[in-house]
Design a protein around this motif. Structure first.
Motif, PDB file in Angstrom:
ATOM      1  N   LYS A 143       0.824  -1.207   0.000  1.00 47.03           N
ATOM      2  CA  LYS A 143       0.000   0.000   0.000  1.00 47.03           C
ATOM      3  C   LYS A 143       0.860   1.260   0.000  1.00 47.03           C
ATOM      4  O   LYS A 143       0.506   2.260  -0.632  1.00 47.03           O
ATOM      5  N   ILE A 144       1.985   1.224   0.689  1.00 50.96           N
ATOM      6  CA  ILE A 144       2.865   2.385   0.718  1.00 50.96           C
ATOM      7  C   ILE A 144       3.490   2.633  -0.646  1.00 50.96           C
ATOM      8  O   ILE A 144       3.570   3.777  -1.121  1.00 50.96           O
ATOM      9  N   SER A 145       3.916   1.559  -1.322  1.00 52.57           N
ATOM     10  CA  SER A 145       4.593   1.698  -2.624  1.00 52.57           C
ATOM     11  C   SER A 145       3.639   1.769  -3.799  1.00 52.57           C
ATOM     12  O   SER A 145       4.042   2.118  -4.907  1.00 52.57           O
ATOM     13  N   GLY A 146       2.371   1.414  -3.563  1.00 53.34           N
ATOM     14  CA  GLY A 146       1.409   1.385  -4.654  1.00 53.34           C
ATOM     15  C   GLY A 146       1.602   0.205  -5.586  1.00 53.34           C
ATOM     16  O   GLY A 146       1.164   0.237  -6.742  1.00 53.34           O
ATOM     17  N   ARG A 147       2.254  -0.870  -5.099  1.00 52.27           N
ATOM     18  CA  ARG A 147       2.519  -2.046  -5.911  1.00 52.27           C
ATOM     19  C   ARG A 147       1.883  -3.275  -5.281  1.00 52.27           C
ATOM     20  O   ARG A 147       1.718  -3.356  -4.063  1.00 52.27           O
ATOM     21  N   ASP A 148       1.511  -4.224  -6.138  1.00 57.93           N
ATOM     22  CA  ASP A 148       0.951  -5.489  -5.661  1.00 57.93           C
ATOM     23  C   ASP A 148       2.106  -6.422  -5.308  1.00 57.93           C
ATOM     24  O   ASP A 148       2.827  -6.901  -6.189  1.00 57.93           O
ATOM     25  N   LEU A 149       2.288  -6.680  -4.013  1.00 57.30           N
ATOM     26  CA  LEU A 149       3.389  -7.526  -3.556  1.00 57.30           C
ATOM     27  C   LEU A 149       2.933  -8.942  -3.212  1.00 57.30           C
ATOM     28  O   LEU A 149       3.672  -9.694  -2.579  1.00 57.30           O
ATOM     29  N   ALA A 150       1.721  -9.310  -3.632  1.00 58.06           N
ATOM     30  CA  ALA A 150       1.224 -10.663  -3.365  1.00 58.06           C
ATOM     31  C   ALA A 150       2.042 -11.688  -4.138  1.00 58.06           C
ATOM     32  O   ALA A 150       2.478 -11.445  -5.265  1.00 58.06           O
ATOM     33  N   PHE A 151       2.274 -12.839  -3.493  1.00 54.66           N
ATOM     34  CA  PHE A 151       2.938 -13.951  -4.168  1.00 54.66           C
ATOM     35  C   PHE A 151       2.569 -15.236  -3.454  1.00 54.66           C
ATOM     36  O   PHE A 151       2.406 -15.269  -2.228  1.00 54.66           O
ATOM     37  N   GLY A 152       2.426 -16.324  -4.212  1.00 56.90           N
ATOM     38  CA  GLY A 152       2.108 -17.616  -3.617  1.00 56.90           C
ATOM     39  C   GLY A 152       0.946 -17.515  -2.647  1.00 56.90           C
ATOM     40  O   GLY A 152      -0.113 -16.957  -2.988  1.00 56.90           O
ATOM     41  N   PRO A 153       1.116 -18.012  -1.408  1.00 58.98           N
ATOM     42  CA  PRO A 153       0.030 -17.970  -0.422  1.00 58.98           C
ATOM     43  C   PRO A 153      -0.070 -16.636   0.311  1.00 58.98           C
ATOM     44  O   PRO A 153      -0.948 -16.475   1.166  1.00 58.98           O
ATOM     45  N   ALA A 154       0.824 -15.677   0.023  1.00 54.09           N
ATOM     46  CA  ALA A 154       0.837 -14.392   0.732  1.00 54.09           C
ATOM     47  C   ALA A 154       0.097 -13.329  -0.076  1.00 54.09           C
ATOM     48  O   ALA A 154       0.322 -13.178  -1.277  1.00 54.09           O
ATOM     49  N   ARG A 155      -0.771 -12.593   0.591  1.00 56.43           N
ATOM     50  CA  ARG A 155      -1.485 -11.506  -0.082  1.00 56.43           C
ATOM     51  C   ARG A 155      -0.758 -10.173   0.036  1.00 56.43           C
ATOM     52  O   ARG A 155      -1.115  -9.205  -0.638  1.00 56.43           O
TER      53      ARG A 155
END
Length: 272
Positions: A99-111
């Motif tokens: 949310k701070i960077s404005g990027r989607d950092l989701a990967f694998g089982p992590a949202r």
């Protein structure tokens, strides 16, 4: 060059202050007062089962860039622990890096991916140890994609204490902790499975020169939404059972009486 403890403490305090001020515009919040009771608490160097009444206040909230969690326990022991009274405060602030960077950092089982920082603080008035713990924590957190929430954190702990018989505050070695915290609804049954798990590495020598041991502490709760059944609003009143297993409590090795706790409890919460 290593950063002196005072500098680390000042830096973390500054970050916490900024985080707290940023959280005033909460998107959501939940407050609760609670009570729990058990008769099989353990304290190091005490071989007896101890009864405790515990009152607590909990606040959790979320805002644009992260979440806050605050818990304050007031623990009242029976005569087997000197009729001691203890206050224990835990605060955690998790910044959502996506949310701070404005990027989607989701990967694998992590949202998502976060940075968690916070503190623990306690004071206890028993006649033997009389803990005055102060601890800063900081480290990365993975926010898992599950119903409810499951956060997995790897935190660095900067812990000190000044119990009876110690003339100045003693700092332990910086040590890591693996922490899991969860709150998962069990479908539409009204039941929820909640709790936390901590694996804490040994923290060097204690303030009396003895060796410390790794800690394993798991606290699980099975809570029922009684508020909905009574027409008070969803999750406004919750009742359930709690169980805590704590090995090498406070870093005391297994040879110390009272270093292993197996504690069932009853728990009730009112949310507002």
């Amino acid at each position: 060059m290593p950063i002196p403890f005072l500098s680390r403490r000042t830096s973390l305090a500054s970050i916490l202050a900024l985080s707290a001020s940023a959280a005033h515009a909460a998107d959501w919040s939940d407050n609760a007062i609670g009570y729990r009771y058990g008769t099989r608490f353990a304290e190091p160097y005490n071989s007896q089962d101890i009864s405790k009444n515990i009152l607590n206040f909990t606040h959790s909230s979320g805002y644009r860039y992260g979440t806050n969690f605050l818990n304050i326990d007031l623990l009242m022991s029976d005569r087997k622990d000197d009729n001691a009274q203890e206050a224990y405060l835990t605060y955690r602030h998790t910044l959502d890096l996506g949310k701070i960077s404005g990027r989607d950092l989701a990967f694998g089982p992590a949202r998502g991916v976060g940075l968690t920082l916070g503190l623990d603080w306690n004071t206890k008035n028993d006649n033997s140890y009389a803990s005055k713990k102060r601890m800063w924590v900081i480290g990365p957190t993975l926010m898992m994609d599950v119903p409810g929430f499951l956060n997995v954190s790897l935190l660095a702990l900067f812990e000190s204490n000044q119990p009876k018989g110690i003339s100045s505050r003693y700092s332990y070695d910086t040590h890591p902790m693996l922490n899991l915290a969860w709150g998962i609804p069990l479908g539409s049954s009204g039941w929820g499975f909640e709790g936390y798990l901590n694996y804490i590495a040994a923290k060097g020598r204690n303030e009396f020169g003895g060796a410390t041991a790794p800690e394993f502490n798991i606290d699980t709760q099975l809570m029922y939404d009684l508020g909905s059944r009574l027409g008070m609003g969803k999750n406004s009143l919750r009742l359930g059972l709690e169980y805590q297993y704590w090995r090498n409590k406070f870093g005391n090795p297994s040879t110390v009486p009272g270093s292993l706790a197996k504690t069932p409890m009853v728990r009730v919460e009112y949310h507002f």
